[in-house]
Motif scaffolding. Structure first.
Motif, short mmCIF file in Angstrom:
data_model
loop_
_atom_site.label_atom_id
_atom_site.label_comp_id
_atom_site.label_asym_id
_atom_site.label_seq_id
_atom_site.Cartn_x
_atom_site.Cartn_y
_atom_site.Cartn_z
N CYS A 179 -46.76 52.55 -82.66
CA CYS A 179 -46.81 51.54 -81.59
C CYS A 179 -45.38 51.32 -81.09
CB CYS A 179 -47.37 50.26 -82.21
SG CYS A 179 -47.38 48.79 -81.20
N LEU A 180 -45.19 51.15 -79.79
CA LEU A 180 -43.84 51.09 -79.24
C LEU A 180 -43.53 49.80 -78.51
CD1 LEU A 180 -43.78 54.76 -77.92
CD2 LEU A 180 -42.47 53.88 -79.84
N VAL B 262 -38.52 54.21 -74.31
CA VAL B 262 -39.89 54.23 -74.84
C VAL B 262 -40.58 55.53 -74.42
CG1 VAL B 262 -42.18 53.18 -74.59
CG2 VAL B 262 -40.20 51.75 -75.14
N GLN C 208 -42.05 58.62 -76.56
CA GLN C 208 -43.42 59.13 -76.42
C GLN C 208 -43.44 60.65 -76.35
OE1 GLN C 208 -44.83 56.06 -73.32
NE2 GLN C 208 -46.58 56.45 -74.63
N ARG D 72 -48.00 49.46 -74.77
CA ARG D 72 -46.57 49.25 -75.05
C ARG D 72 -46.17 47.87 -74.54
NH1 ARG D 72 -44.90 54.14 -71.32
NH2 ARG D 72 -46.07 52.74 -69.97
#
Ligand SMILES: Cc1cc2nc3c(=O)[nH]c(=O)nc-3n(C[C@H](O)[C@H](O)[C@H](O)COP(=O)(O)O)c2cc1C
Length: 181
Positions: A105-106, A120, A124, A138
């Motif tokens: 999870c970001l 981010v 990914q 996100r």
């Protein structure tokens, strides 16, 4: 087990403070996360010899990722990317097992207007290459000096709610892959 990885080793980092807040969000959902703070990496982790032989002192950091059922990566934006120390840490993790089929999870944090969208999305790309199960929701914190209190707690209730919703949905996502979690 959930691990929250703070993506910088900068002393006094806002990202690190936000990680503490996120830990309380997960605690409110009855999950006590493990925090990985890259500021605590031992100096010997930066010796050129680590590519060949990892020091014992790196193991707790590595284990926190390898034993995690889900990893939350909180990254700041440094020069339009994620910090070099985060890439270095990732490069120190076992390959290919570190992220293979691991839910991730970001969260992005930046002083600027783009809220760490670039780092981010760079992560990914990396996580896609490494075969992680990427959680799609996100959260970006732009203008973090105003959006977060000095303690790292989001000032606006709306942002607090977004973090709570992200955490709740990420835990449900993790459960799909680890039914006992
Ligand atoms: C080396 C460095 C580079 C940075 N580059 C950017 C940037 O490209 N874009 C941006 O919005 N903020 C940038 N910042 C500001 C960070 O977003 C800001 O410090 C924020 O608080 C999150 O980082 P922190 O966890 O280190 O506090 C940079 C900060 C540092 C230390």
């Amino acid at each position: 087990m959930i691990t929250i990885l703070s993506g910088t080793n900068r002393p006094g980092s806002t990202t690190r403070k936000l990680v503490d807040y996120l830990a309380t969000v997960y605690q409110s959902l009855d999950v006590t996360p493990t925090i990985v703070d890259l500021q605590e990496l031992p100096a010997e982790a930066f010796l050129p010899s680590v590519y060949e032989k990892k020091p014992e002192s790196l193991k707790p950091f590595t284990d926190a990722i390898m034993h995690a059922q889900g990893v939350v990566i909180v990254t700041p934006e440094y020069n339009g990317g994620f910090p070099g120390v985060l890439k270095y840490f990732i490069d120190m993790l076992p390959h290919p097992a570190a992220f293979q089929k691991r839910p991730v999870c970001l969260v992005g944090v930046a002083a600027g207007e783009w809220g760490a969208l670039r780092p981010v999305e760079q992560l990914q790309g990396l996580l896609s290459y490494r075969g992680a199960y990427q959680f799609p929701d996100r959260v970006f914190v732009r203008n973090c000096g105003a959006q977060l209190a000095a303690s790292g707690i989001p000032v606006a209730e709306d942002l607090q709610k977004r973090f709570s919703a992200q955490a709740e949905a990420f835990l449900a996502f993790v459960k799909r892959f680890h039914p006992a979690a």
